[in-house]
Scaffold this active site. Structure first.
Site, PDB file in Angstrom:
ATOM      1  N   THR A 218       7.582 -11.990  -1.431  1.00  0.00           N
ATOM      2  CA  THR A 218       8.862 -12.708  -1.308  1.00  0.00           C
ATOM      3  C   THR A 218       9.691 -12.502  -2.567  1.00  0.00           C
ATOM      4  OG1 THR A 218       7.951 -14.772  -2.179  1.00  0.00           O
ATOM      5  CG2 THR A 218       7.824 -14.455   0.200  1.00  0.00           C
TER       6      THR A 218
ATOM      7  N   GLU B  85       7.353 -23.252   4.208  1.00  0.00           N
ATOM      8  CA  GLU B  85       8.375 -22.318   4.708  1.00  0.00           C
ATOM      9  C   GLU B  85       7.896 -21.609   5.968  1.00  0.00           C
ATOM     10  OE1 GLU B  85      10.317 -19.247   2.465  1.00  0.00           O
ATOM     11  OE2 GLU B  85      10.478 -20.493   0.680  1.00  0.00           O
TER      12      GLU B  85
ATOM     13  N   ARG C  86       0.624 -28.897 -15.397  1.00  0.00           N
ATOM     14  CA  ARG C  86       2.007 -29.401 -15.325  1.00  0.00           C
ATOM     15  C   ARG C  86       2.036 -30.838 -14.781  1.00  0.00           C
ATOM     16  NH1 ARG C  86       4.546 -26.952  -9.615  1.00  0.00           N
ATOM     17  NH2 ARG C  86       5.620 -28.923  -9.385  1.00  0.00           N
TER      18      ARG C  86
ATOM     19  N   GLY D  76      -0.685 -21.246  -6.265  1.00  0.00           N
ATOM     20  CA  GLY D  76       0.345 -22.113  -6.830  1.00  0.00           C
ATOM     21  C   GLY D  76      -0.205 -23.021  -7.909  1.00  0.00           C
TER      22      GLY D  76
ATOM     23  N   GLY E  85      -0.351 -26.759  -7.468  1.00  0.00           N
ATOM     24  CA  GLY E  85      -1.077 -27.898  -6.887  1.00  0.00           C
ATOM     25  C   GLY E  85      -2.197 -27.481  -5.957  1.00  0.00           C
TER      26      GLY E  85
ATOM     27  N   GLY F 197       1.677 -21.241  -3.465  1.00  0.00           N
ATOM     28  CA  GLY F 197       1.454 -22.680  -3.444  1.00  0.00           C
ATOM     29  C   GLY F 197       1.732 -23.235  -2.050  1.00  0.00           C
ATOM     30  N   ASP F 198       1.653 -24.569  -1.924  1.00  0.00           N
ATOM     31  CA  ASP F 198       1.875 -25.209  -0.626  1.00  0.00           C
ATOM     32  C   ASP F 198       3.308 -25.014  -0.125  1.00  0.00           C
ATOM     33  OD1 ASP F 198      -0.774 -26.433  -0.260  1.00  0.00           O
ATOM     34  OD2 ASP F 198      -0.249 -27.578  -2.045  1.00  0.00           O
TER      35      ASP F 198
ATOM     36  N   ASP G 275       5.758 -31.836   1.629  1.00  0.00           N
ATOM     37  CA  ASP G 275       4.860 -30.739   1.227  1.00  0.00           C
ATOM     38  C   ASP G 275       5.237 -30.190  -0.149  1.00  0.00           C
ATOM     39  OD1 ASP G 275       3.921 -31.253   3.715  1.00  0.00           O
ATOM     40  OD2 ASP G 275       4.402 -29.323   4.606  1.00  0.00           O
TER      41      ASP G 275
END
Length: 369
Positions: free
Chosen positions: A51, A83, A188, A108, A110, A77-78, A358
């Site tokens: 992407t 998407e 983070r 990702g 999380g 990631g989630d 999400d």
């Protein structure tokens, strides 16, 4: 017990949707080093789609002929899986497209769904490359099983499909405020939590829900359910199953339009001041946060948590530290409530604070799911 598994065909063709910017920016490198050799050995041929911008994966799966692949794999990631799910639900053939097995490979920060699937598989709690290896191994074995989706409708008429959770308040603030530290990976969220604790806010709104098991004192549901809502609008009663218009999205049969009061058999929470509200449908909120230990991939349940205003910063921190082991409910904190529900509605009094679905930001407005 009770789980029914399908198995991917051999040899298998996979479309891998990969976001090279997700997490600490190592997704492509990790895919090539860890995942690709495993897939080659398992006779899984890959087409890698990298992407380049937001919504790129959404457009790809919405518009592409998917018959050339047996499975769609998300290495990110989630947010990228969100998407993909919503792109699939925008297809005229969404019903067939949603039967295509989806795989999440954690790339990702999380990685909540990956951590949840690792947990459901009975594996030890792991993170980073060990979690990636475990998830890649599940893909190599070719096992797939159904997963619940939650249909969300907003006051502005949006219809969204969510696989992980919807939030408002403290947890959503941490998620979005910590975006600027994404290069730190999972750390983070620790930094974001400490910053949000320092400026702890209270959010005002009305929360209502349909309990999964009727609570004492609530009236039983009516024999005739409310007229279902289709595409975010109050719908006519649907035609018999199998005769719906081709491509019509499933009706929200448990909900009445947002402009109407919730049905009498719903529970309206007496408090209207909250620190956070989170409706989660998987076990993990992040790699190190076991928020809903009772959750399963397709239990037909939304696991609703809310924290009432008045909780101290120390008590709040204790809850998040206990959540690493999934023991936060054992603290019996009077400000924390947990209820398994089938549907919910949240009506903020004023449009303040961040809502997330999400892990992606939403405008603050009335929403139900």
């Amino acid at each position: 017990p009770g789980d029914s598994y399908g198995v991917l065909p051999r040899p298998c063709r996979a479309l891998v949707l990969l976001n090279p910017q997700s997490g600490a920016g190592r997704a492509l490198e990790d895919f090539q080093a860890v995942v690709q050799p495993m897939l080659a050995e398992a006779d899984i041929a890959t087409t890698v789609f990298i992407t380049e911008r937001p919504h790129h994966a959404h457009e790809k799966v919405r518009d592409e002929d998917l018959s050339q692949w047996d499975t769609l794999v998300v290495m990110a990631g989630d947010g990228l899986l969100y998407e993909v799910v919503n792109g699939l639900m925008e297809r005229p053939d969404w019903e067939a497209a949603m039967k295509k097995p989806l795989c999440i490979l954690p790339g990702g920060s999380g990685n909540a769904l990956a951590a949840s699937i690792n947990h459901y598989a009975g594996n030890d709690h792991v993170a980073k490359k060990k979690l990636l290896t475990n998830c890649a191994f599940i893909l190599c074995k070719g096992l797939h099983t159904p997963m619940d989706l939650v249909s969300l409708s907003t006051a502005s008429g949006k219809r969204l499909f969510s696989f992980l959770g919807f939030g408002w308040g403290f947890i959503s603030d941490v998620d979005i405020d910590s975006e600027k530290y994404r290069r730190l990976g999972n750390a983070r969220f620790t930094l974001g939590t400490l910053q949000c604790l320092a400026k702890l806010r209270v959010y005002q709104g009305r929360l209502s829900y349909l309990p999964a098991v009727p609570e004492q004192g609530t009236p039983l549901p009516p024999r005739d359910p409310p007229a279902p809502i289709t595409n975010g609008q109050a719908g006519r009663v649907l035609p018999p199953a199998g005769t719906e218009a081709v491509g019509a999205l499933p009706a929200d049969s448990l909900l009445v339009p947002l402009g109407q009061p919730v049905p009498a058999h719903w529970t309206v929470v007496p408090e209207e001041e909250f620190v956070t509200i989170y409706a989660i449908y998987q076990s993990h909120l992040g790699t190190n946060l076991l928020m809903a230990p009772a959750a399963r991939l397709h239990d037909g349940c939304i696991h609703l948590f809310y924290l009432k205003a008045g909780i101290s910063r120390v008590a709040l921190l204790k809850i998040f530290l206990a959540m690493a082991r999934g023991t936060h409910l054992d603290l019996n904190c009077p400000h924390l409530r947990y209820i398994p529900v089938r549907a919910f509605r949240l009506e903020p009094r004023v449009a303040t604070g961040i809502m997330t679905v999400d892990g992606e930001a939403l405008a603050c407005e009335p929403v139900q799911g």
